[in-house]
Design a protein around this motif. Structure first.
Motif, PDB file in Angstrom:
ATOM      1  N   VAL A  16       1.012  -1.373  -0.209  1.00  0.00           N
ATOM      2  CA  VAL A  16      -0.081  -0.136   0.035  1.00  0.00           C
ATOM      3  C   VAL A  16       0.879   1.240  -0.021  1.00  0.00           C
ATOM      4  N   GLY A  17       0.552   2.323  -0.961  1.00  0.00           N
ATOM      5  CA  GLY A  17       1.323   3.555  -0.891  1.00  0.00           C
ATOM      6  C   GLY A  17       2.425   3.685  -2.067  1.00  0.00           C
ATOM      7  N   PHE A  18       2.691   2.443  -2.589  1.00  0.00           N
ATOM      8  CA  PHE A  18       3.763   2.381  -3.639  1.00  0.00           C
ATOM      9  C   PHE A  18       3.060   2.301  -4.922  1.00  0.00           C
ATOM     10  N   ASP A  19       3.581   3.147  -5.873  1.00  0.00           N
ATOM     11  CA  ASP A  19       3.000   3.102  -7.120  1.00  0.00           C
ATOM     12  C   ASP A  19       1.695   3.162  -6.996  1.00  0.00           C
ATOM     13  N   ASN A  20       1.057   3.938  -6.212  1.00  0.00           N
ATOM     14  CA  ASN A  20      -0.480   4.157  -6.277  1.00  0.00           C
ATOM     15  C   ASN A  20      -1.306   2.826  -5.863  1.00  0.00           C
ATOM     16  N   SER A  21      -0.355   1.977  -5.164  1.00  0.00           N
ATOM     17  CA  SER A  21      -1.153   0.491  -4.835  1.00  0.00           C
ATOM     18  C   SER A  21      -2.099   0.906  -3.534  1.00  0.00           C
ATOM     19  N   LEU A  22      -3.269   0.279  -3.841  1.00  0.00           N
ATOM     20  CA  LEU A  22      -4.257   0.369  -2.602  1.00  0.00           C
ATOM     21  C   LEU A  22      -4.184  -1.063  -1.831  1.00  0.00           C
ATOM     22  N   GLY A  23      -3.163  -1.915  -2.249  1.00  0.00           N
ATOM     23  CA  GLY A  23      -3.208  -3.216  -1.416  1.00  0.00           C
ATOM     24  C   GLY A  23      -3.984  -4.250  -2.001  1.00  0.00           C
ATOM     25  N   ASN A  24      -4.301  -5.526  -1.559  1.00  0.00           N
ATOM     26  CA  ASN A  24      -4.964  -6.370  -2.243  1.00  0.00           C
ATOM     27  C   ASN A  24      -6.544  -6.012  -1.807  1.00  0.00           C
ATOM     28  N   VAL A  25      -7.179  -4.943  -2.510  1.00  0.00           N
ATOM     29  CA  VAL A  25      -8.225  -4.202  -1.989  1.00  0.00           C
ATOM     30  C   VAL A  25      -9.467  -5.062  -2.254  1.00  0.00           C
ATOM     31  N   ALA A  26      -9.497  -5.796  -3.301  1.00  0.00           N
ATOM     32  CA  ALA A  26     -10.647  -6.698  -3.570  1.00  0.00           C
ATOM     33  C   ALA A  26     -10.998  -7.695  -2.404  1.00  0.00           C
ATOM     34  N   ASN A  27      -9.783  -8.312  -2.007  1.00  0.00           N
ATOM     35  CA  ASN A  27      -9.975  -9.143  -0.901  1.00  0.00           C
ATOM     36  C   ASN A  27     -10.137  -8.615   0.545  1.00  0.00           C
ATOM     37  N   ILE A  28      -9.503  -7.304   0.571  1.00  0.00           N
ATOM     38  CA  ILE A  28      -9.812  -6.507   1.810  1.00  0.00           C
ATOM     39  C   ILE A  28     -11.320  -6.406   2.053  1.00  0.00           C
ATOM     40  N   VAL A  29     -11.872  -6.156   0.990  1.00  0.00           N
ATOM     41  CA  VAL A  29     -13.538  -5.702   1.132  1.00  0.00           C
ATOM     42  C   VAL A  29     -14.067  -7.221   1.296  1.00  0.00           C
ATOM     43  N   ILE A  30     -13.893  -8.176   0.744  1.00  0.00           N
ATOM     44  CA  ILE A  30     -14.600  -9.319   0.842  1.00  0.00           C
ATOM     45  C   ILE A  30     -14.272  -9.800   2.274  1.00  0.00           C
ATOM     46  N   CYS A  31     -13.254  -9.673   2.834  1.00  0.00           N
ATOM     47  CA  CYS A  31     -12.922 -10.123   4.129  1.00  0.00           C
ATOM     48  C   CYS A  31     -13.473  -9.471   4.864  1.00  0.00           C
ATOM     49  N   GLY A  32     -13.816  -8.385   4.887  1.00  0.00           N
ATOM     50  CA  GLY A  32     -14.959  -7.228   5.638  1.00  0.00           C
ATOM     51  C   GLY A  32     -16.164  -7.716   5.849  1.00  0.00           C
ATOM     52  N   ILE A  33     -16.763  -7.901   4.514  1.00  0.00           N
ATOM     53  CA  ILE A  33     -17.811  -8.393   4.373  1.00  0.00           C
ATOM     54  C   ILE A  33     -18.085  -9.811   4.996  1.00  0.00           C
ATOM     55  N   SER A  34     -17.037 -10.657   4.804  1.00  0.00           N
ATOM     56  CA  SER A  34     -17.240 -12.043   5.422  1.00  0.00           C
ATOM     57  C   SER A  34     -17.249 -12.017   6.990  1.00  0.00           C
ATOM     58  N   ILE A  35     -16.556 -11.030   7.446  1.00  0.00           N
ATOM     59  CA  ILE A  35     -16.472 -11.015   8.898  1.00  0.00           C
ATOM     60  C   ILE A  35     -17.888 -10.734   9.532  1.00  0.00           C
ATOM     61  N   ILE A  36     -18.386  -9.769   8.711  1.00  0.00           N
ATOM     62  CA  ILE A  36     -19.873  -9.704   9.390  1.00  0.00           C
ATOM     63  C   ILE A  36     -20.870 -10.675   9.168  1.00  0.00           C
ATOM     64  N   PHE A  37     -20.693 -11.335   7.932  1.00  0.00           N
ATOM     65  CA  PHE A  37     -21.760 -12.333   7.565  1.00  0.00           C
ATOM     66  C   PHE A  37     -21.458 -13.631   8.748  1.00  0.00           C
ATOM     67  N   VAL A  38     -19.997 -13.810   8.989  1.00  0.00           N
ATOM     68  CA  VAL A  38     -19.846 -15.122  10.056  1.00  0.00           C
ATOM     69  C   VAL A  38     -20.280 -14.650  11.306  1.00  0.00           C
ATOM     70  N   THR A  39     -20.118 -13.340  11.856  1.00  0.00           N
ATOM     71  CA  THR A  39     -20.656 -12.895  12.900  1.00  0.00           C
ATOM     72  C   THR A  39     -22.154 -13.134  13.289  1.00  0.00           C
ATOM     73  N   VAL A  40     -22.836 -12.901  12.181  1.00  0.00           N
ATOM     74  CA  VAL A  40     -24.016 -13.251  12.173  1.00  0.00           C
ATOM     75  C   VAL A  40     -24.582 -14.604  12.348  1.00  0.00           C
ATOM     76  N   LEU A  41     -23.706 -15.616  11.619  1.00  0.00           N
ATOM     77  CA  LEU A  41     -23.921 -17.140  11.632  1.00  0.00           C
ATOM     78  C   LEU A  41     -23.548 -17.321  12.999  1.00  0.00           C
ATOM     79  N   ILE A  42     -22.758 -16.928  13.755  1.00  0.00           N
ATOM     80  CA  ILE A  42     -22.295 -17.289  15.158  1.00  0.00           C
ATOM     81  C   ILE A  42     -23.519 -16.832  16.113  1.00  0.00           C
ATOM     82  N   ILE A  43     -23.971 -15.573  15.989  1.00  0.00           N
ATOM     83  CA  ILE A  43     -25.071 -15.328  16.818  1.00  0.00           C
ATOM     84  C   ILE A  43     -26.585 -16.087  16.470  1.00  0.00           C
ATOM     85  N   TRP A  44     -26.791 -16.499  15.215  1.00  0.00           N
ATOM     86  CA  TRP A  44     -27.566 -17.509  14.977  1.00  0.00           C
ATOM     87  C   TRP A  44     -27.572 -18.797  15.805  1.00  0.00           C
ATOM     88  N   THR A  45     -26.293 -19.285  15.467  1.00  0.00           N
ATOM     89  CA  THR A  45     -26.015 -20.540  15.994  1.00  0.00           C
ATOM     90  C   THR A  45     -26.117 -20.762  17.826  1.00  0.00           C
TER      91      THR A  45
END
Length: 362
Positions: free
Chosen positions: A58-87
């Motif tokens: 991140v920060g080199f050559d205008n890189s945002l890092g592995n941004v797509a996986n960062i977003v999906i990981c964030g969404i997955s965290i919310i989703f799995v948290t809901v599954l834990i509550i339901w369980t």
């Protein structure tokens, strides 16, 4: 030529392969001459060791890092948290405690994956190496809890009791400690047992390869076979098995994407993103389907068995047995079809099955 246990090909061909972070640190201190562009500059180097394609830090050559996986990981965290509550809310369901632990461990791997593959931290840094080692430990442990859930589903021992929780917890702790220590030793070479590689460029560690590459697949296959036995052999049901088949297909597709398609996506986007986000999405979807599968065999419109460790004399009549089964549980009978005691041979003479039809647990 690559040998069993070598990570050289994986670290060169597979973008964002987190275990390569361990070998990067190892090479920095034992043979840094192995590095060529883009890995020779640690401050901007992508994940991997001399990767064919990788997202710069991140920060080199205008890189945002592995941004797509960062977003999906964030969404997955919310989703799995809901599954834990339901369980957690389904207090009467078989294997609730064990499934919840599996979901919690998978949840913990997601922020670590975000860090170890997101190109946030400098390659070779102590922090990235240590986090990658813990990540490896959690991944191996998560797949043990998956297999453990399959074993618990056979009801050879009662779920939620000390006879199941003690060995389940012991192996969970053992997998985490053993894998994390091996990963730390590979990265930091505290001893000569697990590193450095010989020759260095092979990036070799058979124990780490087995625990992070062979064990997850083997555990998933064993779990699938166990659930086939439980659903078809014990419950005599067909519908739930389609959930397990779907989960297996999603998991296989996630691995195919990660190891085969990821580099194609990386090159096609000029290393802006890679295919790891697709793999994360498919893995999380597989976990969600496993939750639905578990729910379908512990609650629903079909006959199922609630295993009780009680003697014949514990309930003199059907109503008494029903009260025993549902003690402390909120339940609404939709259509009580059958109620009978029957011995279940695999569970021993002290185990009985209370067969209920068409119940909806609240």
């Amino acid at each position: 030529m690559s040998r069993f246990g070598d990570f050289e090909t994986l670290c060169h061909q597979v973008p964002s392969y987190p275990w390569c972070n361990l070998f990067y640190h190892q090479l920095q201190f034992h043979n840094s001459s192995v590095f060529v562009s883009p890995s020779n500059n640690a401050t901007s180097a992508p994940v991997g060791v001399n990767p064919e394609c990788g997202t710069l830090r991140v920060g080199f050559d205008n890189s945002l890092g592995n941004v797509a996986n960062i977003v999906i990981c964030g969404i997955s965290i919310i989703f799995v948290t809901v599954l834990i509550i339901w369980t957690s809310r389904r207090k009467a369901a078989v294997g609730r405690v064990e499934l919840r632990l599996f979901l919690i461990l998978y949840l913990l791997t997601l922020p670590l994956q975000l860090i170890t593959t997101g190109s946030f931290l400098e390659q070779g840094s102590t922090a990235l190496t240590a986090i990658s080692a813990v990540h490896a430990g959690l991944v191996a442990t998560t797949f043990w809890t998956l297999l453990g859930n399959g074993l618990i589903s056979t009801q050879l021992v009662e779920d939620g009791t000390l006879s199941s929780l003690i060995p389940f917890g012991f192996f969970t702790l053992a997998f985490f400690i053993a894998t994390t220590y091996i990963a730390l030793d590979v990265g930091f070479t505290f001893t000569a047992v697990f590193g450095p590689s010989n020759p260095p460029q092979n990036l070799s560690s058979i124990p780490l390869f087995v625990l992070t590459s062979i064990w997850p697949g083997a555990a998933a296959i064993l779990y699938f076979c166990l659930m086939l036995y439980v659903v078809l052999g014990i419950l005599n049901e067909v519908r739930p098995i389609w959930y397990y088949i779907l989960a297996a297909v999603l998991f296989v597709l996630s691995q195919l994407d990660y190891f085969l398609l990821s580099k194609v996506i990386c090159k096609g986007t000029s290393a802006k993103i890679d295919g790891s986000f697709v793999a994360t999405f498919l893995e999380t979807a597989a976990v969600g389907v496993l939750y639905l599968a578990w729910r379908s065999i512990t609650e629903g419109e079909h006959y199922f068995a609630v295993i009780l460790s009680v003697a014949y004399t514990s309930a003199p009549d059907g109503r008494g047995m029903l009260r025993t089964a549902l003690r402390g549980v909120q339940a609404r009978p939709l259509d009580l079809v059958a109620l009978q005691w029957s011995k279940v041979a695999p569970f021993g003479t002290n185990m009985q099955a209370l067969r209920l039809g068409r119940w909806q647990m609240l």
